[in-house]
Scaffold this motif. Structure first.
Motif, PDB file in Angstrom:
ATOM      1  N   ASP A   2     -10.130  21.310 -17.013  1.00  0.00           N
ATOM      2  CA  ASP A   2     -11.168  20.296 -16.990  1.00  0.00           C
ATOM      3  C   ASP A   2     -10.736  19.077 -16.190  1.00  0.00           C
ATOM      4  OD1 ASP A   2     -13.741  19.643 -17.666  1.00  0.00           O
ATOM      5  OD2 ASP A   2     -13.146  18.512 -19.435  1.00  0.00           O
ATOM      6  N   ILE A   3      -9.873  19.278 -15.208  1.00  0.00           N
ATOM      7  CA  ILE A   3      -9.374  18.168 -14.389  1.00  0.00           C
ATOM      8  C   ILE A   3     -10.195  18.094 -13.119  1.00  0.00           C
ATOM      9  CG2 ILE A   3      -7.394  17.237 -13.149  1.00  0.00           C
ATOM     10  CD1 ILE A   3      -5.597  18.712 -15.126  1.00  0.00           C
ATOM     11  N   LEU A   4     -10.627  16.882 -12.771  1.00  0.00           N
ATOM     12  CA  LEU A   4     -11.430  16.711 -11.566  1.00  0.00           C
ATOM     13  C   LEU A   4     -10.545  16.728 -10.323  1.00  0.00           C
ATOM     14  CD1 LEU A   4     -13.940  13.897 -12.619  1.00  0.00           C
ATOM     15  CD2 LEU A   4     -14.234  16.373 -12.699  1.00  0.00           C
ATOM     16  N   PRO A   5     -11.081  17.163  -9.188  1.00  0.00           N
ATOM     17  CA  PRO A   5     -10.315  17.136  -7.935  1.00  0.00           C
ATOM     18  C   PRO A   5      -9.881  15.715  -7.595  1.00  0.00           C
ATOM     19  CG  PRO A   5     -12.294  18.478  -7.707  1.00  0.00           C
ATOM     20  CD  PRO A   5     -12.416  17.782  -9.022  1.00  0.00           C
ATOM     21  N   SER A   6      -8.747  15.611  -6.934  1.00  0.00           N
ATOM     22  CA  SER A   6      -8.239  14.291  -6.564  1.00  0.00           C
ATOM     23  C   SER A   6      -8.921  13.802  -5.290  1.00  0.00           C
ATOM     24  CB  SER A   6      -6.721  14.346  -6.350  1.00  0.00           C
ATOM     25  OG  SER A   6      -6.400  15.245  -5.293  1.00  0.00           O
ATOM     26  N   VAL A   7      -9.183  12.495  -5.238  1.00  0.00           N
ATOM     27  CA  VAL A   7      -9.771  11.855  -4.067  1.00  0.00           C
ATOM     28  C   VAL A   7      -8.951  10.614  -3.743  1.00  0.00           C
ATOM     29  CG1 VAL A   7     -11.781  10.645  -3.134  1.00  0.00           C
ATOM     30  CG2 VAL A   7     -12.102  12.714  -4.495  1.00  0.00           C
ATOM     31  N   ASP A   8      -8.327  10.622  -2.572  1.00  0.00           N
ATOM     32  CA  ASP A   8      -7.484   9.508  -2.142  1.00  0.00           C
ATOM     33  C   ASP A   8      -7.999   9.029  -0.781  1.00  0.00           C
ATOM     34  OD1 ASP A   8      -5.533   7.682  -1.517  1.00  0.00           O
ATOM     35  OD2 ASP A   8      -3.931   9.142  -1.240  1.00  0.00           O
ATOM     36  N   LEU A   9      -8.805   7.962  -0.797  1.00  0.00           N
ATOM     37  CA  LEU A   9      -9.429   7.450   0.418  1.00  0.00           C
ATOM     38  C   LEU A   9      -9.058   5.985   0.638  1.00  0.00           C
ATOM     39  CD1 LEU A   9     -13.012   8.949  -0.064  1.00  0.00           C
ATOM     40  CD2 LEU A   9     -11.279   9.735   1.554  1.00  0.00           C
ATOM     41  N   PRO A  10      -9.101   5.532   1.888  1.00  0.00           N
ATOM     42  CA  PRO A  10      -8.779   4.119   2.181  1.00  0.00           C
ATOM     43  C   PRO A  10      -9.950   3.204   1.831  1.00  0.00           C
ATOM     44  CG  PRO A  10      -9.340   5.260   4.207  1.00  0.00           C
ATOM     45  CD  PRO A  10      -9.335   6.308   3.125  1.00  0.00           C
ATOM     46  N   ILE A  11     -10.239   3.112   0.537  1.00  0.00           N
ATOM     47  CA  ILE A  11     -11.326   2.265   0.055  1.00  0.00           C
ATOM     48  C   ILE A  11     -10.838   1.483  -1.165  1.00  0.00           C
ATOM     49  CG2 ILE A  11     -13.216   3.692   0.909  1.00  0.00           C
ATOM     50  CD1 ILE A  11     -13.323   5.069  -1.773  1.00  0.00           C
ATOM     51  N   ALA A  79     -10.782  21.253  -3.759  1.00  0.00           N
ATOM     52  CA  ALA A  79      -9.642  20.917  -4.607  1.00  0.00           C
ATOM     53  C   ALA A  79      -9.174  19.485  -4.441  1.00  0.00           C
ATOM     54  CB  ALA A  79      -8.480  21.871  -4.317  1.00  0.00           C
ATOM     55  N   SER A  80      -9.252  18.955  -3.214  1.00  0.00           N
ATOM     56  CA  SER A  80      -8.737  17.604  -2.988  1.00  0.00           C
ATOM     57  C   SER A  80      -9.289  17.011  -1.701  1.00  0.00           C
ATOM     58  CB  SER A  80      -7.201  17.604  -2.924  1.00  0.00           C
ATOM     59  OG  SER A  80      -6.757  18.328  -1.780  1.00  0.00           O
ATOM     60  N   ILE A  81      -9.326  15.673  -1.669  1.00  0.00           N
ATOM     61  CA  ILE A  81      -9.672  14.910  -0.471  1.00  0.00           C
ATOM     62  C   ILE A  81      -8.588  13.841  -0.332  1.00  0.00           C
ATOM     63  CG2 ILE A  81     -11.363  13.435   0.663  1.00  0.00           C
ATOM     64  CD1 ILE A  81     -13.529  14.713  -1.030  1.00  0.00           C
ATOM     65  N   LYS A  82      -7.917  13.840   0.821  1.00  0.00           N
ATOM     66  CA  LYS A  82      -6.779  12.933   0.967  1.00  0.00           C
ATOM     67  C   LYS A  82      -6.735  12.332   2.362  1.00  0.00           C
ATOM     68  CE  LYS A  82      -1.735  12.698   0.480  1.00  0.00           C
ATOM     69  NZ  LYS A  82      -0.501  13.477   0.200  1.00  0.00           N
ATOM     70  N   ALA A  83      -6.513  11.018   2.409  1.00  0.00           N
ATOM     71  CA  ALA A  83      -6.362  10.333   3.691  1.00  0.00           C
ATOM     72  C   ALA A  83      -4.985  10.643   4.262  1.00  0.00           C
ATOM     73  CB  ALA A  83      -6.524   8.826   3.511  1.00  0.00           C
ATOM     74  N   GLU A  84      -4.953  11.012   5.556  1.00  0.00           N
ATOM     75  CA  GLU A  84      -3.699  11.283   6.260  1.00  0.00           C
ATOM     76  C   GLU A  84      -3.763  10.590   7.613  1.00  0.00           C
ATOM     77  OE1 GLU A  84      -3.410  15.534   6.385  1.00  0.00           O
ATOM     78  OE2 GLU A  84      -2.821  15.705   4.268  1.00  0.00           O
ATOM     79  N   GLY A  85      -3.288   9.373   7.652  1.00  0.00           N
ATOM     80  CA  GLY A  85      -3.378   8.588   8.880  1.00  0.00           C
ATOM     81  C   GLY A  85      -4.819   8.232   9.178  1.00  0.00           C
ATOM     82  N   THR A  86      -5.293   8.603  10.358  1.00  0.00           N
ATOM     83  CA  THR A  86      -6.681   8.332  10.743  1.00  0.00           C
ATOM     84  C   THR A  86      -7.603   9.515  10.436  1.00  0.00           C
ATOM     85  OG1 THR A  86      -6.242   9.105  13.006  1.00  0.00           O
ATOM     86  CG2 THR A  86      -5.965   6.742  12.562  1.00  0.00           C
ATOM     87  N   ASN A  87      -7.101  10.483   9.685  1.00  0.00           N
ATOM     88  CA  ASN A  87      -7.893  11.662   9.313  1.00  0.00           C
ATOM     89  C   ASN A  87      -8.032  11.765   7.804  1.00  0.00           C
ATOM     90  OD1 ASN A  87      -8.138  12.584  12.021  1.00  0.00           O
ATOM     91  ND2 ASN A  87      -6.107  13.521  11.889  1.00  0.00           N
TER      92      ASN A  87
END
Length: 198
Positions: A2-11, A79-87
């Motif tokens: 029951d764990i939500l996907p991780s979201v790591d954005l430059p916000i 599964a995940s959204i992650k910031a990697e530099g400018t992408n």
């Protein structure tokens, strides 16, 4: 799980001291956010915030938008959204994959994006990060749903090719309709591409 996907954005996502002065209360609401598992949880959280502290500031609204995004990702198979530099790297869950046809169409419609069966790399082209990512997620939701549909097995396809000319024509017509459904999974800017397909 029951764990939500991780979201790591430059916000910016946080509860400002000016909005909720008490540290204990801020911790309480952070725990409420971490316990969100459906949209009803978010609506309940928002109502309590508005009732006790008034209209939330932008950073709190953004935090709630990220929670909604994470719920959508879980349903879609992301599964995940992650910031990697400018992408921004978007990875799919093990059971979620893009079909080769979807990869071809999406790659044409979204220049600069790198689509693979198990994910996509999105170049940040706007300061409105959430809007850009939500647009991509909307397309991926439809594409991944298409990829979950059952497909004919190899023996069935071979049997079809051994049919009479009339049956073969019927098969081609059915296949064309399937391609049309695949084309419809993306945004309207894919339509120009589909018109150029043989």
């Amino acid at each position: 799980e029951d764990i939500l996907p991780s979201v790591d954005l430059p916000i910016t996502v946080h509860i400002p001291n000016e909005y909720i002065p008490g540290e204990a209360e801020r911790i309480y609401f952070y725990k409420r956010m971490s316990g969100v598992r459906n949209t009803s949880d978010i609506e309940s959280l928002l109502l309590e915030l508005e009732d006790r502290f008034g209209d939330p500031p932008k950073s709190v609204w953004t935090a709630l938008a990220v929670l909604r995004l994470r719920l959508r990702c879980k349903v879609a198979g992301i599964a995940s959204i992650k910031a990697e530099g400018t992408n921004i790297s978007i990875r799919f869950a093990p059971q979620a994959r893009l079909t080769p046809e979807a990869i071809r169409l999406l790659s044409y419609a979204f220049k600069g994006h790198r689509f693979t069966a198990d994910g996509v790399v999105v170049p940040l082209t706007s300061t409105k990060v959430m809007e850009q990512i939500e647009e991509v997620i909307s397309v991926l939701e439809r594409a991944l749903e298409e990829g979950r549909k059952p497909r004919a097995n190899t023996q069935t396809r071979h049997d079809v090719h051994r049919q009479t000319d009339t049956q073969t024509q019927n098969h081609n017509y059915t296949h064309a309709r399937a391609r049309a459904r695949t084309h419809s999974l993306s945004l309207s800017n894919i339509q120009a591409y589909t018109r150029s397909c043989p």
